[in-house]
Design an enzyme around this catalytic site. Structure first.
Site, PDB file in Angstrom:
ATOM      1  N   LYS A 220      61.564   9.501  33.197  1.00 25.36           N
ATOM      2  CA  LYS A 220      62.292   9.315  31.945  1.00 25.36           C
ATOM      3  C   LYS A 220      61.700   8.088  31.265  1.00 25.36           C
ATOM      4  O   LYS A 220      62.048   6.960  31.571  1.00 25.36           O
ATOM      5  CB  LYS A 220      63.791   9.127  32.218  1.00 25.36           C
ATOM      6  CG  LYS A 220      64.701   9.606  31.083  1.00 25.36           C
ATOM      7  CD  LYS A 220      64.531   8.847  29.782  1.00 25.36           C
ATOM      8  CE  LYS A 220      65.175   7.487  29.821  1.00 25.36           C
ATOM      9  NZ  LYS A 220      65.078   6.778  28.490  1.00 25.36           N
ATOM     10  N   GLU A 294      62.850  -3.463  38.766  1.00 25.10           N
ATOM     11  CA  GLU A 294      62.270  -4.667  38.175  1.00 25.10           C
ATOM     12  C   GLU A 294      63.015  -4.922  36.875  1.00 25.10           C
ATOM     13  O   GLU A 294      62.943  -4.124  35.944  1.00 25.10           O
ATOM     14  CB  GLU A 294      60.777  -4.501  37.902  1.00 25.10           C
ATOM     15  CG  GLU A 294      60.141  -5.793  37.392  1.00 25.10           C
ATOM     16  CD  GLU A 294      59.017  -5.567  36.410  1.00 25.10           C
ATOM     17  OE1 GLU A 294      59.017  -6.230  35.356  1.00 25.10           O
ATOM     18  OE2 GLU A 294      58.143  -4.728  36.682  1.00 25.10           O
ATOM     19  N   CYS A 328      58.685  -9.016  31.018  1.00 19.78           N
ATOM     20  CA  CYS A 328      59.672  -9.651  31.907  1.00 19.78           C
ATOM     21  C   CYS A 328      59.133 -10.926  32.538  1.00 19.78           C
ATOM     22  O   CYS A 328      59.907 -11.771  32.978  1.00 19.78           O
ATOM     23  CB  CYS A 328      60.093  -8.673  32.999  1.00 19.78           C
ATOM     24  SG  CYS A 328      60.978  -7.237  32.366  1.00 19.78           S
ATOM     25  N   GLU A 430      67.259 -14.342  28.409  1.00 22.31           N
ATOM     26  CA  GLU A 430      66.005 -13.643  28.114  1.00 22.31           C
ATOM     27  C   GLU A 430      65.971 -13.246  26.641  1.00 22.31           C
ATOM     28  O   GLU A 430      66.838 -12.519  26.163  1.00 22.31           O
ATOM     29  CB  GLU A 430      65.864 -12.404  28.996  1.00 22.31           C
ATOM     30  CG  GLU A 430      64.529 -11.711  28.839  1.00 22.31           C
ATOM     31  CD  GLU A 430      64.362 -10.547  29.798  1.00 22.31           C
ATOM     32  OE1 GLU A 430      63.251 -10.374  30.345  1.00 22.31           O
ATOM     33  OE2 GLU A 430      65.323  -9.790  29.997  1.00 22.31           O
TER      34      GLU A 430
END
Length: 543
Positions: A220, A294, A328, A430
Site C-alpha cells: 500500500k 520506522e 525521518c 518533527e
C-alpha cells in the site's frame, strides 16, 4: 469474501503461465528490452490513468473511485489512480494467500528464487532512467537526488539474493542420541506500507527481503506517490516473479488500516508517522503478527568545537535539507558547542541561502518542493512558532520567488532558526521540512543529555576530530543509527530502524531478512533402541 476468493482461483495463473514467467526470468537483459518491459516504464510518465495491480492484472477499485496524483513542483495533476479501500485490500490479500499456499514461489528452490531476484535487479537497473524521471515528477525531489537514491535500488535485490544463496540452517547441540536442527520458513502474506518521501528505495528494502525468503506481499504506497511502486511491481512480474506474489493496492488511510488489521497478513512493514505506527502495532498485536515500524524522528546533530565550523556546516547542511527536509533522519536540530557556535550559524545560513530551488527535473536544481500544500502550510506554521518562541531567523523562512511555471508548486526556502533551546517545540517536534534548529551547548555531557531529551530515537550525527569522543558520544546517544562526520549514509547490509517513538524492528541487513521467516526446531532421535518411558526401571531425563 468467499466468492472473491473463488473468482481469484478461477483466474489464477496456470502451470504454463508460471513456466513462461520463470523462462522470462532466465532471459538475457537484451531480450527483456524487446518484451516491452522498458517501453512500459518509459511510457508511465505519459499516462494519465493507472490501475492497481492484483494477481498480475490491472484492477480498478471495487467502488470505482479514483484519486488524483499531483506534481508538487507545479501543483498540477499528472495522473489518476484507483482510490482503493478495505474491499480491495481483501481481494489483494486473497490473491497473495493463494499465491503463497498453492503457487510456485514459496516452493521454488533457493537457487532459482535468487536467480529471479538477480534478473529483477538487472531489469530495474536497465529501467532506472525512466524510474528516476517518474519519481521526480511524482514526489518533487531533484533529479540528481532521485538518481543517486534510485540507482541503489537494485543493490537491495542483489544483497538479499546473496543472503538467500548463502543461508545455512543451524544444527544445535543436544545431549544423548539426538540430532537437533532448525529450518526457516516464510511467514506467508506480508503487508508493506510505504511513505511519500522515498517510495522506491523504502519499498526495495522490505520487498527484496520478503521475496527472497519466499513470502507473498501486498503493498500500500502513499496515496501521494504511488507511480513508481506500480511500475516496479510490473517490472518484477516481467522479470519472473509469479502473478499474485506482488500486489499493489492504491488508496488512502482506510486501505492502510485494513491491511494492518487483516487476519491473513503475517507481518506488516510500515514507514510513517508515530501515530500510524501505534495503530498498526495495536492491530497486529491482536493476532500476534509481526511488525517492523520506522516512524518519526527529530535527529540531533552534535557539532563539537574541535571540528572546523564552516566545514561542519557545509557538510551537515545535507542532513537538514536533503529531500527538502522530508526525511525521518533529517538533521532537524543542530547542537553546537559554544566555542564555534556563531561561526557555524553564519556558515549554515550562507549555505542555506545558496541552495538552488527550482524545477526538480532540472539537473541544476538542488532542492525541490514540499509534497503538498498542506505540508507546506505545516512547515510555515512551525517557522512562525519558532519565531514566537524566541528563535532568531537567519535564513529562509518564507516561500521563494520562482518562475510562473512553478508558482503553484509547494516550495519553502531552506530555513535556519538559531538561538533555540532544546525545550522549544521546534526543537522537540518533527517538522518534516527544510527547517534547521540550532541550539548551543557547553560540555560533552550536556550535548548527550540534550540529544537524548526527546521522544524520538531514529538517527543522530556527531561531528568531531577527537576519535575517543566520537565513540563515547555515539555509544551514549539513544538512537538506532549514528553517523560520525557524515549523515544519512546507508548500505543494504546496514540495519535501519530506531528506538523509543521512532519505531521497532529493522529494515535491511540480515535482521530484516531473518524477520521475514519463522524458525522451526526439529529433534531427531538417532538411537536404535525404542523409547518406553513407563516400561523402564531407569527412565531417561526430562528436559
Amino acid at each position: 469474501m468467499k466468492s472473491k476468493v473463488l473468482c481469484l482461483r478461477k483466474h489464477s495463473p496456470g502451470v504454463m503461465q508460471i513456466a513462461r514467467l520463470f523462462t522470462a526470468a532466465m532471459t538475457p537483459t537484451a531480450t527483456l528490452r524487446q518484451t516491452g518491459i522498458f517501453q512500459r516504464v518509459r511510457n508511465e510518465r505519459d499516462m494519465t490513468e493507472h490501475s492497481m495491480y492484483i494477481d498480475g492484472k490491472d484492477v480498478q477499485a471495487a467502488s470505482g473511485a479514483t484519486s488524483t496524483v499531483v506534481n508538487p513542483a507545479t501543483g498540477t495533476p499528472i495522473a489518476t489512480v484507483p482510490d482503493g479501500n478495505g474491499v480491495d485490500v481483501d481481494v489483494a490479500v486473497a490473491a497473495a494467500r493463494i499465491a503463497f499456499e498453492s503457487g510456485p514461489w514459496p516452493r521454488t528452490s533457493r537457487t532459482d528464487r535468487a536467480r529471479v531476484l538477480l534478473r529483477a535487479a538487472d531489469a530495474l537497473e536497465a529501467a532506472s532512467e525512466s524510474l528516476f524521471t517518474l519519481e521526480t515528477q511524482n514526489n518533487g525531489r531533484p533529479i540528481t537526488e532521485t538518481r543517486a537514491q534510485l540507482s541503489r535500488v537494485p543493490e537491495w535485490f542483489r544483497y538479499n539474493a546473496g543472503l538467500l544463496s548463502s543461508q545455512r540452517d543451524s544444527v544445535l547441540p543436544s545431549d544423548g542420541p539426538y540430532l537437533t536442527y532448525q529450518k526457516r520458513a516464510p511467514l506467508g502474506v506480508c503487508g508493506i506500507i510505504t511513505p511519500f518521501n522515498h517510495p522506491a528505495l523504502i519499498l526495495a528494502r522490505s520487498l527484496s527481503a520478503a521475496l527472497a525468503t519466499g513470502n507473498t506481499v501486498v503493498i500500500k504506497p502513499s496515496e501521494l506517490t504511488p507511480l513508481t511502486t506500480l511500475a516496479i511491481a510490473r517490472i518484477l512480474t516481467d522479470a519472473g516473479v509469479p502473478a499474485g506474489v506482488v500486489n499493489v493496492v492504491t488508496g488512502g488511510r482506510e486501505a492502510g488500516i485494513r491491511l494492518t488489521e487483516h487476519e491473513d497478513v503475517a507481518k506488516i512493514t510500515l514507514t510513517g508517522g508515530t501515530e500510524a505506527g501505534r495503530s498498526a502495532a495495536a492491530a497486529t498485536a491482536v493476532r500476534f503478527a509481526r511488525i517492523t515500524a520506522e516512524l518519526g524522528g527529530k535527529t540531533p546533530v552534535i557539532v563539537f568545537d574541535d571540528y572546523d565550523p564552516v566545514a561542519a556546516a557545509e557538510g551537515a547542511a545535507f542532513a537538514a535539507f536533503v529531500a527538502s527536509g522530508q526525511s525521518c533522519v533529517a538533521g532537524a536540530r543542530f547542537l553546537v558547542q559554544r566555542g564555534s557556535y556563531d561561526a557555524f550559524v553564519d556558515a549554515l545560513a550562507r549555505r542555506a541561502e545558496s541552495i538552488r530551488i527550482g524545477d526538480p527535473a532540472d539537473v541544476r536544481t538542488q532542492m525541490g518542493p514540499m509534497i503538498s500544500d498542506r505540508q507546506r502550510r505545516k512547515v510555515l506554521d512551525y517557522i512562525e512558532i519558532g519565531r514566537s518562541e524566541g528563535t532568531r531567523l537567519v535564513a529562509g523562512g518564507d516561500v521563494p520567488d520562482l518562475p510562473e511555471s512553478l508558482r503553484d508548486g509547494f516550495f519553502v526556502r531552506p530555513t535556519v532558526l538559531a538561538d533555540a533551546t532544546n525545550s522549544m517545540r521546534v526543537a522537540q517536534e518533527e517538522i518534516f521540512g527544510p527547517v534547521a534548529v540550532v541550539v548551543p551547548f557547553d560540555t560533552e555531557e550536556e550535548a548527550i543529555e540534550m540529544a537524548n531529551d526527546n521522544p524520538f530515537g531514529l538517527g543522530a550525527g556527531v561531528w568531531t576530530r577527537d576519535i575517543g569522543r566520537a565513540h563515547r558520544v555515539a555509544e551514549s546517544i539513544e538512537s538506532g543509527m549514528v553517523w560520525v562526520n557524515d549523515h544519512h549514509r546507508l548500505e543494504p547490509s546496514l540495519p535501519w530502524g530506531g528506538v523509543k517513538e521512532s519505531g521497532a524492528g529493522k529494515d535491511a541487513g540480515t535482521e530484516s531478512f531473518d524477520d521475514f521467516t519463522w524458525i522451526k526446531t526439529i529433534v531427531v532421535r538417532t538411537a536404535d533402541s525404542d523409547v518406553d518411558w513407563y516400561g523402564s526401571d531407569t527412565p531417561g531425563r526430562l528436559n
